[in-house]
Design an enzyme around this catalytic site. Structure first.
Site, mmCIF file in Angstrom:
data_model
loop_
_atom_site.group_PDB
_atom_site.id
_atom_site.type_symbol
_atom_site.label_atom_id
_atom_site.label_comp_id
_atom_site.label_asym_id
_atom_site.label_seq_id
_atom_site.Cartn_x
_atom_site.Cartn_y
_atom_site.Cartn_z
ATOM 1 N N HIS A 186 3.501 -29.126 -11.859
ATOM 2 C CA HIS A 186 3.881 -30.542 -11.911
ATOM 3 C C HIS A 186 4.740 -30.751 -13.159
ATOM 4 O O HIS A 186 4.396 -30.280 -14.248
ATOM 5 C CB HIS A 186 2.643 -31.438 -12.032
ATOM 6 N N HIS B 6 2.187 -24.437 -7.726
ATOM 7 C CA HIS B 6 3.220 -25.403 -8.114
ATOM 8 C C HIS B 6 2.936 -25.882 -9.521
ATOM 9 O O HIS B 6 1.772 -26.008 -9.931
ATOM 10 C CB HIS B 6 3.270 -26.594 -7.144
ATOM 11 N N ASP C 263 7.833 -35.334 -6.248
ATOM 12 C CA ASP C 263 6.516 -35.496 -5.634
ATOM 13 C C ASP C 263 6.523 -36.748 -4.750
ATOM 14 O O ASP C 263 7.067 -37.791 -5.125
ATOM 15 C CB ASP C 263 5.439 -35.619 -6.729
ATOM 16 N N VAL D 31 -2.796 -28.636 -2.579
ATOM 17 C CA VAL D 31 -1.838 -27.843 -1.783
ATOM 18 C C VAL D 31 -1.931 -26.382 -2.241
ATOM 19 O O VAL D 31 -1.606 -26.075 -3.396
ATOM 20 C CB VAL D 31 -0.400 -28.372 -1.936
ATOM 21 N N ASN E 37 -2.690 -27.203 -11.438
ATOM 22 C CA ASN E 37 -4.072 -27.415 -11.013
ATOM 23 C C ASN E 37 -4.538 -26.187 -10.232
ATOM 24 O O ASN E 37 -3.859 -25.752 -9.292
ATOM 25 C CB ASN E 37 -4.178 -28.668 -10.133
HETATM 26 P P1 5GP Z 1 -2.064 -30.631 -6.464
HETATM 27 O O1 5GP Z 1 -3.039 -31.758 -6.336
HETATM 28 O O2 5GP Z 1 -2.323 -29.544 -5.419
HETATM 29 O O3 5GP Z 1 -1.942 -30.062 -7.852
HETATM 30 O O4 5GP Z 1 -0.639 -31.246 -6.181
HETATM 31 C C1 5GP Z 1 -0.084 -31.376 -4.910
HETATM 32 C C2 5GP Z 1 1.005 -32.407 -4.997
HETATM 33 O O5 5GP Z 1 1.774 -32.329 -3.821
HETATM 34 C C3 5GP Z 1 0.493 -33.849 -5.116
HETATM 35 O O6 5GP Z 1 0.962 -34.448 -6.312
HETATM 36 C C4 5GP Z 1 1.059 -34.521 -3.860
HETATM 37 O O7 5GP Z 1 1.457 -35.860 -4.084
HETATM 38 C C5 5GP Z 1 2.209 -33.617 -3.494
HETATM 39 N N1 5GP Z 1 2.536 -33.630 -2.086
HETATM 40 C C6 5GP Z 1 1.651 -33.554 -1.048
HETATM 41 N N2 5GP Z 1 2.316 -33.575 0.134
HETATM 42 C C7 5GP Z 1 3.637 -33.655 -0.198
HETATM 43 C C8 5GP Z 1 4.837 -33.702 0.610
HETATM 44 O O8 5GP Z 1 4.814 -33.667 1.839
HETATM 45 N N3 5GP Z 1 6.019 -33.801 -0.064
HETATM 46 C C9 5GP Z 1 6.073 -33.832 -1.427
HETATM 47 N N4 5GP Z 1 7.303 -33.933 -1.981
HETATM 48 N N5 5GP Z 1 4.979 -33.789 -2.199
HETATM 49 C C10 5GP Z 1 3.777 -33.690 -1.588
#
Ligand code: 5GP
Length: 114
Positions: free
Chosen positions: A102, A100, A30, A96, A87
């Site tokens: 985590h 996914h 991440d 996003v 999430n």
């Molecule tokens: P969510 O909040 O949708 O469950 O998690 C999305 C995750 O994607 C977040 O923890 C965020 O830090 C990660 N993320 C967002 N943009 C990028 C990126 O460009 N590269 C990587 N490796 N992680 C990302």
């Protein structure tokens, strides 16, 4: 349809610190780690979120979870424990729209989440 952010990482259009990949899933660190070790594992198929997964996604979803555990072991998280998080939607903090999981570890975590 335009590619999701995580499809672009899988296709090497955006740099990602990839820690595992196979035909169905890809895992990478991440960019904003919420724990000393924080990786994401995603299906190559751009399922937006778990709520939109369909019956014919069963095999990929099973694979996703088995490989999440594989990646956690690979990162050395299994001895002390780790957390897997999905999430779904605004209240959960999803940012996003590409399913996914985590993989979080390297420190003790509290429950329930905030
Ligand atoms: P969510 O909040 O949708 O469950 O998690 C999305 C995750 O994607 C977040 O923890 C965020 O830090 C990660 N993320 C967002 N943009 C990028 C990126 O460009 N590269 C990587 N490796 N992680 C990302």
């Amino acid at each position: 349809m335009s590619k999701t952010l995580f499809q672009k990482i899988a296709d090497r259009e955006i740099t990602g610190d990839i820690v595992y990949e196979d035909d169905l899933v890809i895992a990478f660190r991440d960019i904003r780690p919420a724990a000393p070790m924080h990786a994401l594992i995603v299906p190559r198929k751009p399922i937006p979120r778990i709520n939109e997964a369909a019956a014919d996604d069963q095999a990929v979803l099973g694979h996703l979870l088995l490989k999440a555990a594989h990646v956690a072991r690979q990162l050395g998280l299994d001895k002390d424990g780790y957390r897997l998080v999905i999430n779904n939607g605004a209240y959960a903090g999803e940012t996003v729209p590409h399913l996914h999981v985590h993989i979080l570890g390297g420190r003790a975590m509290s429950w329930p989440p905030g």
